[in-house]
Enzyme design. Structure first.
Site, PDB file in Angstrom:
ATOM      1  N   ARG A 162      -6.247   4.392  -2.741  1.00  0.00           N
ATOM      2  CA  ARG A 162      -6.210   5.805  -2.374  1.00  0.00           C
ATOM      3  C   ARG A 162      -4.950   6.416  -2.983  1.00  0.00           C
ATOM      4  NH1 ARG A 162      -7.531   3.007   2.472  1.00  0.00           N
ATOM      5  NH2 ARG A 162      -9.617   3.532   3.275  1.00  0.00           N
ATOM      6  N   LYS A 197      -5.160   3.050   5.672  1.00  0.00           N
ATOM      7  CA  LYS A 197      -5.542   3.833   6.846  1.00  0.00           C
ATOM      8  C   LYS A 197      -5.530   2.967   8.097  1.00  0.00           C
ATOM      9  CE  LYS A 197      -8.409   7.577   5.010  1.00  0.00           C
ATOM     10  NZ  LYS A 197      -9.770   8.191   5.027  1.00  0.00           N
ATOM     11  N   HIS A 271      -9.436  10.167  -6.731  1.00  0.00           N
ATOM     12  CA  HIS A 271     -10.538   9.588  -5.959  1.00  0.00           C
ATOM     13  C   HIS A 271     -11.725   9.240  -6.850  1.00  0.00           C
ATOM     14  CE1 HIS A 271     -10.551   8.635  -1.764  1.00  0.00           C
ATOM     15  NE2 HIS A 271     -11.821   8.932  -1.642  1.00  0.00           N
ATOM     16  N   ARG A 274     -11.053   5.790  -7.879  1.00  0.00           N
ATOM     17  CA  ARG A 274     -11.353   4.874  -6.760  1.00  0.00           C
ATOM     18  C   ARG A 274     -12.860   4.651  -6.669  1.00  0.00           C
ATOM     19  NH1 ARG A 274      -9.695   2.877  -1.632  1.00  0.00           N
ATOM     20  NH2 ARG A 274     -11.014   3.493   0.128  1.00  0.00           N
ATOM     21  N   HIS A 297     -11.914  -0.406   3.610  1.00  0.00           N
ATOM     22  CA  HIS A 297     -12.802   0.272   4.555  1.00  0.00           C
ATOM     23  C   HIS A 297     -12.875  -0.518   5.857  1.00  0.00           C
ATOM     24  CE1 HIS A 297     -15.215   2.554   1.225  1.00  0.00           C
ATOM     25  NE2 HIS A 297     -14.135   3.200   1.600  1.00  0.00           N
ATOM     26  N   TYR A 306     -21.964   3.219  -1.938  1.00  0.00           N
ATOM     27  CA  TYR A 306     -21.953   2.787  -3.338  1.00  0.00           C
ATOM     28  C   TYR A 306     -23.212   2.024  -3.718  1.00  0.00           C
ATOM     29  CZ  TYR A 306     -17.161   4.300  -3.141  1.00  0.00           C
ATOM     30  OH  TYR A 306     -16.038   5.076  -2.977  1.00  0.00           O
TER      31      TYR A 306
END
Length: 328
Positions: A162, A197, A271, A274, A297, A306
Site C-alpha cells: 500500500r 492495516k 494502487h 498493487r 488482507h 482478483y
C-alpha cells in the site's frame, strides 16, 4: 394532519419545518462543513419529494418502513447506485433519529432495517505485464530522483505494498532513543517488514529487479539526505529533494508523470501497481491464500476480487485459442 410545505420563488418545495430545524442543528450545533451540510440538504429534499409522492396524506414524520422501501425502489429504478441510495438512507435515518428525541409521536425509525441494494463490485484496474515492464524499464534519466522513482516503482510492483506502507519504510530497522522503525527494508535478506492495516505485521520478499533498483537508489540517497534531519526523516528509505521522508502525494504525482514519459497509456497510481502485483501473481501461481498473505488482507474475501480479473484473463485466452471460440 400533514404539515403543509410551501413553494419557494424558484418553484422548489421549501423544507419541511422539522427538516429545516434539523439542518440548523447540523450547522450550528454539530458545525458540519458546508459541503457535508449541502449533502444532507440534498438527501432530505429527496425524502420530502418522495414522501409527497408516496404518502401525501400523512406528515413526513409519520412515514413507515413500507413507504421508505417504496421510495428506495423508485430511486433504484431511476438508476441510482447502491452507494448513492445508502447515502440517502443514512441521511434519512439521522433525521428520524433526531425527530424521535423531540417528538413523542415518532415512536420508531422507519429507516432502521432498510438496506440499500448492493452495487456490483468495481474490479480494480491493473496494468498488463507489458505495461508494467515498460513502467519499470523505460523511465529516462539518471539523476537521484529518477533512480529513486525506479526503486519506488519496482518495490510497489515487487511487493504489492500500500502507498502508506511504502512511505513508512526505513532503510533498516532502527531503535535509537524514542525512535523505533515501524516498517523497514532488509536488503541483505531481500525482504521488507511491514506494519499494515490493523497493526498487522507481515514479511514480504523483494524480487531481484527491485533489489537491484533499491541498491542503486541507496548508492545515491546521500545526495538528497540532510545531516540535521529529524529521526523520522534521517532513517527514511525514500527522501524528497528537501531531505524529508517522501510524501504520498509526491509519489502519486511523479508516478503519473513518469508513466506518461514511459509511454504507458493508463492512469497509473500506486494502487494500480498493487492491483497489478496481485493480478499477475494470481495468474502465475493460482495461489489465492499466498496472495492474501502478501497483500496483508485480513479476509480472503478482499483477495477474491482478483479471481474475477484472473477469469477475465483466462476467458480472453480461451477466446483467442479455442477453435470453436475464435471470431471469424
Amino acid at each position: 394532519m400533514p404539515q403543509s410545505a410551501s413553494v419557494d420563488d424558484h418553484g422548489a418545495q421549501a423544507p419541511h419545518p422539522q427538516i429545516a430545524a434539523y439542518l440548523d442543528a447540523l450547522k450550528f450545533e454539530r458545525q458540519l462543513s458546508p459541503h457535508t451540510l449541502q449533502s444532507y440538504t440534498r438527501e432530505l429534499a429527496v425524502l420530502q419529494r418522495l414522501g409527497a409522492q408516496h404518502a401525501a396524506n400523512i406528515d413526513l414524520t409519520q412515514l413507515q418502513s413500507h413507504h421508505i422501501r417504496r421510495m428506495m425502489a423508485q430511486l433504484h429504478g431511476d438508476g441510482l447506485s447502491g452507494r448513492s441510495i445508502a447515502r440517502a438512507l443514512s441521511a434519512w435515518r439521522g433525521w428520524f433519529k433526531w425527530m424521535a428525541l423531540r417528538d413523542a409521536a415518532v415512536t420508531a425509525n422507519p429507516v432502521d432495517g432498510v438496506r440499500a441494494p448492493k452495487s456490483p463490485k468495481r474490479l480494480p484496474k491493473a496494468l498488463s505485464v507489458e505495461q508494467a515492464v515498460a513502467l519499470m524499464e523505460q523511465l529516462p534519466g539518471d539523476d537521484a530522483e529518477t533512480i529513486r522513482d525506479r526503486a519506488v516503482n519496482e518495490l510497489f510492483y515487487s511487493c504489492g505494498l500500500r502507498l502508506s506502507e511504502l512511505v513508512s519504510l526505513d532503510m533498516r530497522h532502527v531503535k535509537a532513543g524514542a525512535y523505533e522503525s515501524a516498517s523497514w527494508l532488509d536488503l541483505e535478506a531481500r525482504e521488507v517488514q511491514v506494519l499494515g492495516k490493523g497493526s498487522k505485521r507481515r514479511t514480504v520478499p523483494v524480487g531481484t529487479k527491485a533489489t537491484e533498483a533499491l541498491a542503486a537508489w541507496l548508492a545515491v540517497r546521500a545526495q538528497l539526505a540532510k545531516s540535521d534531519a529529524a529521526p523520522e526523516d534521517a532513517h527514511a528509505l525514500f527522501l524528497s529533494p528537501r531531505g524529508k521522508r517522501l510524501a504520498q502525494r509526491q509519489i502519486q504525482l511523479r508516478m503519473k508523470r513518469n508513466a506518461i514519459a514511459a509511454g504507458v497509456p493508463a492512469d497509473v497510481h500506486p494502487h494500480v501497481l498493487r492491483h497489478s502485483f496481485a493480478t499477475h501473481m494470481l495468474q502465475s501461481s493460482g495461489d489465492l491464500r499466498a496472495v492474501q498473505e502478501l497483500l496483508g488482507h485480513a479476509s480472503i474475501a478482499s483477495t477474491q476480487v482478483y479471481t474475477s480479473l484472473d477469469f477475465q484473463h483466462l476467458a480472453k485466452i480461451y477466446d483467442q485459442a479455442h477453435p470453436r471460440a475464435k471470431k471469424k
